[in-house]
Enzyme design. Structure first.
Site, mmCIF file in Angstrom:
data_model
loop_
_atom_site.group_PDB
_atom_site.id
_atom_site.type_symbol
_atom_site.label_atom_id
_atom_site.label_comp_id
_atom_site.label_asym_id
_atom_site.label_seq_id
_atom_site.Cartn_x
_atom_site.Cartn_y
_atom_site.Cartn_z
ATOM 1 N N TYR A 19 25.996 84.261 -13.430
ATOM 2 C CA TYR A 19 27.058 85.143 -12.930
ATOM 3 C C TYR A 19 27.619 86.030 -14.040
ATOM 4 O O TYR A 19 28.830 86.204 -14.138
ATOM 5 C CB TYR A 19 28.194 84.330 -12.291
ATOM 6 C CG TYR A 19 27.695 83.251 -11.360
ATOM 7 C CD1 TYR A 19 27.125 83.595 -10.132
ATOM 8 C CD2 TYR A 19 27.745 81.918 -11.702
ATOM 9 C CE1 TYR A 19 26.640 82.620 -9.285
ATOM 10 C CE2 TYR A 19 27.251 80.932 -10.865
ATOM 11 C CZ TYR A 19 26.701 81.295 -9.655
ATOM 12 O OH TYR A 19 26.228 80.331 -8.824
ATOM 13 N N TYR A 147 30.185 76.421 -0.193
ATOM 14 C CA TYR A 147 29.193 76.906 -1.161
ATOM 15 C C TYR A 147 27.975 75.988 -1.094
ATOM 16 O O TYR A 147 28.116 74.756 -1.139
ATOM 17 C CB TYR A 147 29.758 76.913 -2.596
ATOM 18 C CG TYR A 147 28.702 77.322 -3.594
ATOM 19 C CD1 TYR A 147 28.391 78.661 -3.786
ATOM 20 C CD2 TYR A 147 27.962 76.368 -4.276
ATOM 21 C CE1 TYR A 147 27.376 79.044 -4.654
ATOM 22 C CE2 TYR A 147 26.941 76.737 -5.148
ATOM 23 C CZ TYR A 147 26.659 78.077 -5.329
ATOM 24 O OH TYR A 147 25.648 78.445 -6.179
ATOM 25 N N ASP A 248 25.951 68.505 2.719
ATOM 26 C CA ASP A 248 25.550 68.902 1.361
ATOM 27 C C ASP A 248 26.406 68.109 0.373
ATOM 28 O O ASP A 248 27.566 68.435 0.135
ATOM 29 C CB ASP A 248 25.748 70.417 1.204
ATOM 30 C CG ASP A 248 25.450 70.897 -0.217
ATOM 31 O OD1 ASP A 248 25.252 70.060 -1.112
ATOM 32 O OD2 ASP A 248 25.435 72.126 -0.423
ATOM 33 N N LYS A 277 22.357 67.539 -8.608
ATOM 34 C CA LYS A 277 23.281 67.388 -9.736
ATOM 35 C C LYS A 277 23.236 66.005 -10.395
ATOM 36 O O LYS A 277 22.375 65.739 -11.224
ATOM 37 C CB LYS A 277 24.706 67.730 -9.277
ATOM 38 C CG LYS A 277 24.897 69.218 -9.016
ATOM 39 C CD LYS A 277 26.345 69.559 -8.858
ATOM 40 C CE LYS A 277 26.585 70.989 -8.452
ATOM 41 N NZ LYS A 277 26.535 71.943 -9.555
#
Ligand code: PMP
Length: 433
Positions: A19, A147, A248, A277
């Site tokens: 980003y 997200y 998720d 993760k």
């Protein structure tokens, strides 16, 4: 060996960072090594890590047991293709994940990253309905402030504003969005909280393949903690209207919220579950998409007869061996008590931030502590203020938050929360925009 300045010179010439702009991007800091809950910059400064390297490094850096698992596996084989072949670490990890995740999630698809796990989940849902002779069920109902990753499919279920849907409007699947879930985690739930979601699923179920959400904690879309009652209701509505539920848990899995998986707060089992993760203790990239037999049987008895996905590094032996060691290590500890310890230190340590008028909210759940500001932060400026305090905290938008490695000591955590309070107290850092 390169000096920090030499690394930076090469970096600035060639590397995209997350980003970030390649023209006048924000500063980056070269890291030399990492140990436990700390890492060392090339100039020798040591920082306590408040981010767990984007929420994954649960056992801390350079952990002897995880190092050992990798070394042992490396001597056997670092990689082998998964088409037509299998191996012990993948088999044992799949069994362990099936055992510890919510009921019924027994089939495991390994892939490379969180975003790919979400792509796989979306494809499973679409292919399932295709197999049922209902290909028109091809839309996804997602939540605002959600997200799910940065790939094209995942982006199409991210919050339309932060996911930049306007920029990619001609490239993304056109999905549906319900308002961000309410109420907050510990607030009383009222039927009105689920009213808009109910209308959306009721009116659109004939074209809905699945609902996707981050259970209990919306992470990168806003660091919001919402009521388990909301999740229970969504689960119930999905069953009532024959829409699949994709959870998720890439950010929430492996103890972060105080439960091993956040679905347990609501005692529900989704049809499809995404993990990533902390799956490998943050050591390397690996994800898993689990599904129940309804999905796997549907897909495999359908027209294609197979699930149409197969990444090169699927089930990578090094990654699955590390994930197995990490998950066993977590389960071998009293991780609940540890997360409670972190939760209580975050609560007391961040409480003083409540008194600042430029702070909108302070909230803590499990090993997640969030200070929401009234205005967006200037990341470059605030980051160097944190480094001057000897800590690594990387805010985004209005959110300054901590997700420390679970191995963090009381003293390190107090240093982190103390630094948070001191930096946030400096109103001059927040007076922009
Ligand atoms: N889903 C959630 C809930 C996430 O928090 C993230 C990463 N922040 C992703 C998906 C994407 O994972 P990755 O960055 O590994 O692709």
């Amino acid at each position: 060996m390169l000096t920090g300045d030499q690394i930076l010179a090469l970096d600035q010439q060639h590397i995209w960072h997350p980003y970030a702009s390649l023209i006048d991007g924000p500063p980056v800091y070269p890291v030399a090594s990492a140990e436990g809950a700390r890492f060392t910059l090339s100039d020798g400064r040591q920082l306590i890590d408040g981010m767990s390297s984007w929420w994954c490094m649960i056992h801390g850096y350079n952990h002897p047991e995880l190092n050992q698992a990798i070394k042992l596996q490396l001597e056997q084989m670092s990689h082998i293709m998964f088409g037509g072949l299998t191996h012990q670490p993948a088999a044992e990890l799949a069994k362990l994940l099936a055992d510890i995740t919510p009921k019924g999630l027994d089939k495991v698809f390994f892939a490379d990253s969180g975003s790919v796990a979400v792509e796989v989940a979306l494809k499973m849902a679409l292919q399932y309905w295709h197999s049922q002779g209902q290909p028109q069920k091809n839309k996804i109902l997602a939540l605002q402030q959600g997200y799910h990753g940065d790939t094209i499919g995942a982006m199409s279920v991210c919050d339309p504003v932060t996911g930049m849907h306007h920029l990619f409007q001609h490239n993304l699947m056109q999905n549906l969005f319900a308002p961000a879930p309410t109420p907050a985690y510990d607030e009383p739930f009222a039927p009105s909280d689920i009213a808009e979601f109910t209308t959306l699923i009721k009116d659109n179920h004939q074209q809905l393949a699945a609902v996707i959400l981050e259970p209990i904690v919306q992470g990168a879309g806003g660091m919001r903690f919402y009521s388990p009652q909301y999740l229970k209701q969504v689960h119930q509505l999905c069953q009532q209207y024959d829409v699949l539920l994709i959870a998720d848990e890439i950010a929430t899995g492996f103890g972060r919220t105080g439960k091993l998986f956040a679905c347990e707060h609501a005692d529900i089992s989704p049809d499809i579950l995404c993990l990533g993760k902390a799956l490998t203790g943050g050591y390397m990239t690996l994800s898993a998409t689990l599904c129940n037999e309804k999905i796997s049987n549907g897909i495999c008895r359908g027209e294609a007869g197979v699930f149409m996905h197969g990444p090169t590094f699927m089930g990578n032996p090094l990654a699955t061996a590390t994930a197995l060691a990490s998950t066993r290590l977590l389960l071998s500890q009293d991780w609940q008590a540890n997360v409670q310890r972190i939760e209580s230190l975050l609560n007391t340590g961040l409480a003083p931030c409540r008194d600042f008028e430029h702070v909108a909210d302070v909230r803590v759940l499990g090993a997640i502590g969030v200070v929401e500001m009234n205005t967006p932060v200037n990341m470059a400026e605030i980051q160097s203020a944190f480094i001057a305090q000897g800590v690594w905290v990387r805010p985004f938008g209005k959110l300054v938050y901590l997700m420390p490695p679970l191995v963090i000591s009381d003293a390190e955590l107090k240093q982190l929360t103390g630094a948070m309070c001191r930096v946030i107290a400096d109103k001059s850092l927040f007076s922009h925009d």
